[in-house]
Motif scaffolding. Structure first.
Motif, mmCIF file in Angstrom:
data_model
loop_
_atom_site.group_PDB
_atom_site.id
_atom_site.type_symbol
_atom_site.label_atom_id
_atom_site.label_comp_id
_atom_site.label_asym_id
_atom_site.label_seq_id
_atom_site.Cartn_x
_atom_site.Cartn_y
_atom_site.Cartn_z
ATOM 1 N N ALA A 25 15.961 19.006 36.189
ATOM 2 C CA ALA A 25 17.183 19.709 36.578
ATOM 3 C C ALA A 25 17.105 21.189 36.227
ATOM 4 C CB ALA A 25 18.392 19.086 35.876
ATOM 5 N N TYR A 26 17.548 22.006 37.161
ATOM 6 C CA TYR A 26 17.610 23.458 36.949
ATOM 7 C C TYR A 26 19.017 23.924 37.288
ATOM 8 C CZ TYR A 26 17.000 28.454 37.968
ATOM 9 O OH TYR A 26 17.151 29.824 38.020
ATOM 10 N N THR A 27 19.622 24.686 36.377
ATOM 11 C CA THR A 27 20.963 25.220 36.581
ATOM 12 C C THR A 27 20.909 26.737 36.588
ATOM 13 O OG1 THR A 27 21.926 23.329 35.418
ATOM 14 C CG2 THR A 27 23.336 25.257 35.733
ATOM 15 N N CYS A 54 16.437 22.831 32.484
ATOM 16 C CA CYS A 54 16.234 24.259 32.237
ATOM 17 C C CYS A 54 17.392 25.017 32.884
ATOM 18 C CB CYS A 54 14.884 24.736 32.753
ATOM 19 S SG CYS A 54 14.614 24.548 34.529
ATOM 20 N N ARG A 55 17.607 26.236 32.423
ATOM 21 C CA ARG A 55 18.707 27.049 32.943
ATOM 22 C C ARG A 55 18.370 28.524 32.819
ATOM 23 N NH1 ARG A 55 22.022 24.994 28.060
ATOM 24 N NH2 ARG A 55 21.740 26.601 26.467
ATOM 25 N N ASP A 56 19.110 29.338 33.575
ATOM 26 C CA ASP A 56 18.839 30.773 33.568
ATOM 27 C C ASP A 56 19.836 31.563 32.728
ATOM 28 O OD1 ASP A 56 21.125 30.697 35.098
ATOM 29 O OD2 ASP A 56 20.316 31.865 36.761
ATOM 30 N N ASP A 74 12.864 33.806 35.442
ATOM 31 C CA ASP A 74 12.557 34.314 36.783
ATOM 32 C C ASP A 74 13.003 33.357 37.881
ATOM 33 O OD1 ASP A 74 10.662 32.497 35.942
ATOM 34 O OD2 ASP A 74 8.952 33.557 36.817
ATOM 35 N N GLY A 75 14.162 32.725 37.668
ATOM 36 C CA GLY A 75 14.803 31.962 38.721
ATOM 37 C C GLY A 75 14.065 30.699 39.117
ATOM 38 N N GLY A 78 10.360 30.194 38.298
ATOM 39 C CA GLY A 78 10.097 29.785 36.931
ATOM 40 C C GLY A 78 10.455 28.340 36.681
ATOM 41 N N ALA A 79 11.557 27.878 37.280
ATOM 42 C CA ALA A 79 11.965 26.479 37.113
ATOM 43 C C ALA A 79 10.912 25.545 37.709
ATOM 44 C CB ALA A 79 13.323 26.249 37.774
ATOM 45 N N LEU A 80 10.412 25.887 38.887
ATOM 46 C CA LEU A 80 9.390 25.045 39.516
ATOM 47 C C LEU A 80 8.115 25.021 38.676
ATOM 48 C CD1 LEU A 80 9.906 26.088 43.240
ATOM 49 C CD2 LEU A 80 10.395 23.849 42.238
#
Length: 232
Positions: A25-27, A54-56, A74-75, A78-80
């Motif tokens: 999961a990325y928020t 992970c989150r920004d 880095d959005g 970076g999450a990927l």
């Protein structure tokens, strides 16, 4: 299993295929979206699903009982990179286009916080839960005052019920709350169930105590905070 509205398909769909036990999961959202992501995470973990989050947003969100997540600077790229090339759940607070090849499910948090965060920030959490995560709700100072009053009342009642004989959890109410959470994170419905339980004279205090604490695993309002503090 949790079902969420996917902005691309405009449908409420299962977040995971049958048998899946992990979510990446990325928020990417301001504080309301981060709270919503934490609620989703807690619902998943209650079902035994491992969440790699992970989150920004770099701010410390622990005062809101938002669980830690890996920072991403880095959005989506970076999450990927962090999550191994695939994001199962991307939660944002914008309506931007999403790469279907990289993202399994895109949910949007639409709430805004239109008030300063109080010294005790947990009323922010409850005020957000009074609305569906994808509804455009603006949280006001009055909303935070009302939420603060509710949390103080619930903590006081939980402390009172803790002094009474133990009783089993009110399974019908707990099941109803779990169904609400699984149904597109319907937190307003879950809170209605909890308020009905609070006022139900037919449920023993010990059962109310157990059920409120069960709900607080997801609500995360520290409802046990006043146990042992009642005047004698």
């Amino acid at each position: 299993m949790l079902r969420l509205y996917d902005t691309r398909h405009r449908l409420v769909e299962p977040l995971l295929p049958p048998g899946s036990r992990a979510v990446r999961a990325y928020t990417s959202a301001d504080l309301p979206g981060q709270v919503h992501a934490d609620l989703i995470r807690r619902v998943l973990e209650r079902s035994g699903v491992r969440v790699l989050a992970c989150r920004d947003l770099a701010a410390d969100l622990t005062p809101l009982n938002v669980r830690p997540a890996e920072p991403v600077l880095d959005g989506m790229a970076g999450a990927l990179r962090l999550l191994g090339g695939r994001v199962d759940l991307y939660l944002s607070d914008t309506g931007e286009a999403v790469d279907d090849a990289a993202v399994g499910h895109h949910a949007r948090s639409a709430a805004t916080l239109n008030a300063p965060i109080p010294d005790d920030p947990l009323p922010v959490r409850l005020a957000l839960m009074e609305h569906r995560y994808r509804d455009a709700a603006g949280i006001t100072p009055d909303d935070l005052r009302e939420a603060g009053d509710t949390i103080r009342r619930w903590r006081g009642k939980v402390a009172e019920w803790a002094e009474q004989p133990s009783s089993p959890i009110a399974k019908d109410r707990a099941d109803a709350m779990n169904e609400a959470f699984d149904d597109d994170l319907d937190t307003p419905r879950a809170l209605r169930v909890l308020r009905e339980l609070e006022e139900d004279p037919g449920v023993p205090p010990g059962s109310k105590f157990e059920t409120f604490l069960h709900a607080d695993h997801i609500l995360a309002l520290d409802l046990s905070a006043d146990i042992g503090r009642l005047p004698r």
